[in-house]
Design a protein around this motif. Structure first.
Motif, PDB file in Angstrom:
ATOM      1  N   GLU A  28       0.826  -1.208   0.000  1.00  0.00           N
ATOM      2  CA  GLU A  28       0.000   0.000   0.000  1.00  0.00           C
ATOM      3  C   GLU A  28       0.863   1.262   0.000  1.00  0.00           C
ATOM      4  OE1 GLU A  28      -0.499  -2.542   2.047  1.00  0.00           O
ATOM      5  OE2 GLU A  28      -2.380  -3.347   1.220  1.00  0.00           O
ATOM      6  N   ALA A  29       1.955   1.234   0.754  1.00  0.00           N
ATOM      7  CA  ALA A  29       2.852   2.385   0.780  1.00  0.00           C
ATOM      8  C   ALA A  29       3.486   2.604  -0.588  1.00  0.00           C
ATOM      9  CB  ALA A  29       3.936   2.191   1.839  1.00  0.00           C
ATOM     10  N   PHE A  30       3.872   1.510  -1.234  1.00  0.00           N
ATOM     11  CA  PHE A  30       4.478   1.656  -2.556  1.00  0.00           C
ATOM     12  C   PHE A  30       3.460   2.156  -3.572  1.00  0.00           C
ATOM     13  CE2 PHE A  30       6.066   0.080  -6.669  1.00  0.00           C
ATOM     14  CZ  PHE A  30       7.295   0.728  -6.674  1.00  0.00           C
ATOM     15  N   GLU A  31       2.206   1.761  -3.413  1.00  0.00           N
ATOM     16  CA  GLU A  31       1.178   2.227  -4.338  1.00  0.00           C
ATOM     17  C   GLU A  31       0.983   3.736  -4.230  1.00  0.00           C
ATOM     18  OE1 GLU A  31      -3.187   0.868  -6.012  1.00  0.00           O
ATOM     19  OE2 GLU A  31      -2.410   0.001  -4.166  1.00  0.00           O
ATOM     20  N   VAL A  32       1.166   4.281  -3.034  1.00  0.00           N
ATOM     21  CA  VAL A  32       1.098   5.734  -2.886  1.00  0.00           C
ATOM     22  C   VAL A  32       2.237   6.388  -3.661  1.00  0.00           C
ATOM     23  CG1 VAL A  32       1.159   7.661  -1.272  1.00  0.00           C
ATOM     24  CG2 VAL A  32      -0.028   5.556  -0.640  1.00  0.00           C
ATOM     25  N   LEU A  33       3.429   5.794  -3.594  1.00  0.00           N
ATOM     26  CA  LEU A  33       4.561   6.321  -4.356  1.00  0.00           C
ATOM     27  C   LEU A  33       4.293   6.237  -5.854  1.00  0.00           C
ATOM     28  CD1 LEU A  33       7.509   4.767  -2.308  1.00  0.00           C
ATOM     29  CD2 LEU A  33       6.859   7.184  -2.392  1.00  0.00           C
ATOM     30  N   VAL A  34       3.700   5.131  -6.285  1.00  0.00           N
ATOM     31  CA  VAL A  34       3.335   4.998  -7.698  1.00  0.00           C
ATOM     32  C   VAL A  34       2.378   6.112  -8.093  1.00  0.00           C
ATOM     33  CG1 VAL A  34       2.131   3.564  -9.395  1.00  0.00           C
ATOM     34  CG2 VAL A  34       3.725   2.510  -7.782  1.00  0.00           C
ATOM     35  N   GLN A  35       1.387   6.345  -7.248  1.00  0.00           N
ATOM     36  CA  GLN A  35       0.404   7.388  -7.533  1.00  0.00           C
ATOM     37  C   GLN A  35       1.069   8.755  -7.663  1.00  0.00           C
ATOM     38  OE1 GLN A  35      -2.846   7.661  -4.709  1.00  0.00           O
ATOM     39  NE2 GLN A  35      -3.047   9.848  -5.101  1.00  0.00           N
ATOM     40  N   ARG A  36       2.038   9.025  -6.814  1.00  0.00           N
ATOM     41  CA  ARG A  36       2.690  10.335  -6.816  1.00  0.00           C
ATOM     42  C   ARG A  36       3.556  10.553  -8.050  1.00  0.00           C
ATOM     43  NH1 ARG A  36       4.807  11.577  -0.623  1.00  0.00           N
ATOM     44  NH2 ARG A  36       2.740  11.601   0.367  1.00  0.00           N
ATOM     45  N   TYR A  37       4.187   9.487  -8.532  1.00  0.00           N
ATOM     46  CA  TYR A  37       5.201   9.662  -9.571  1.00  0.00           C
ATOM     47  C   TYR A  37       4.819   9.096 -10.928  1.00  0.00           C
ATOM     48  CZ  TYR A  37       8.436  11.336  -6.051  1.00  0.00           C
ATOM     49  OH  TYR A  37       9.040  12.086  -5.075  1.00  0.00           O
TER      50      TYR A  37
END
Length: 202
Positions: free
Chosen positions: A34-43
């Motif tokens: 879930e944390a990595f998905e937030v990073l994906v969303q941001r970048y």
């Protein structure tokens, strides 16, 4: 883990509220999807746009963005924070995109970002001439070596600084300047070659 990229769509819903990027990276490196998905969303949009600038085709740029985040997920445990996370992931995207370019020739040009130019007048003949020049410029850009093409696109079309381009491509600022200088010269020659004109007339 399946990396889900929602390029150009609504923001991801129901993700954990984590305030700092450092905490996101820490949790993602520990295996928190879930944390990595937030990073994906941001970048994701930035990674996609970089890939599109290098590759020149939307479908292939999407694939390159997908591959970028897959590689980032697998390598995140090795991220030490010596550079910003954005620089780190853009470098991955740049290398993935260059690999995609090397795999396929000739390169498509339909999806290359449009060059910035003055609007054509309402005169149909002038509009047709402008369209021709645009197509000629885009084809000439795509015929350049990847390093020159990327430098020109990022500097002139994306309006990035020398420092930003150096961070993304992983080369010294002096090399960026060299790529821009040589790229402009090669671009001029390529336009002349494609148009059958005289370089001295440009």
């Amino acid at each position: 883990m399946v990396i889900r990229i929602r390029l150009l769509f609504d923001e991801v819903k129901h993700l954990p509220l984590i305030e700092t990027e450092t905490e996101l990276i820490k949790r993602a490196s520990e295996g928190n999807p879930e944390a990595f998905e937030v990073l994906v969303q941001r970048y994701q949009k930035y990674v996609y746009n970089l890939a599109l600038s290098v590759i020149g085709n939307r479908d292939e740029a999407f694939d390159a963005a997908q591959e970028t985040f897959i590689r980032a997920w697998r390598s995140l445990k090795d991220f030490r924070g010596d550079a910003r996370f954005s620089t780190w992931i853009y470098r991955i995207a740049y290398r993935v995109s260059l690999t995609a370019v090397a795999r396929k020739r000739p390169l498509p040009i339909d999806d290359l970002p449009e060059p910035i130019c003055e609007d054509a007048s309402a005169n149909p003949e002038e509009a047709a001439e402008n369209d021709y020049r645009q197509a000629l410029l885009r084809r000439a850009i795509m015929n350049l070596a990847p390093a020159y093409r990327t430098a020109l696109i990022l500097y002139h079309l994306e309006d990035l600084s020398y420092e930003e381009i150096a961070s993304i491509t992983g080369v010294p600022i002096g090399t960026v300047r060299t790529h821009l200088h040589r790229g402009r010269n090669y671009l001029k020659r390529e336009i002349v070659r494609l148009s059958g004109g005289d370089e001295n007339e440009m």
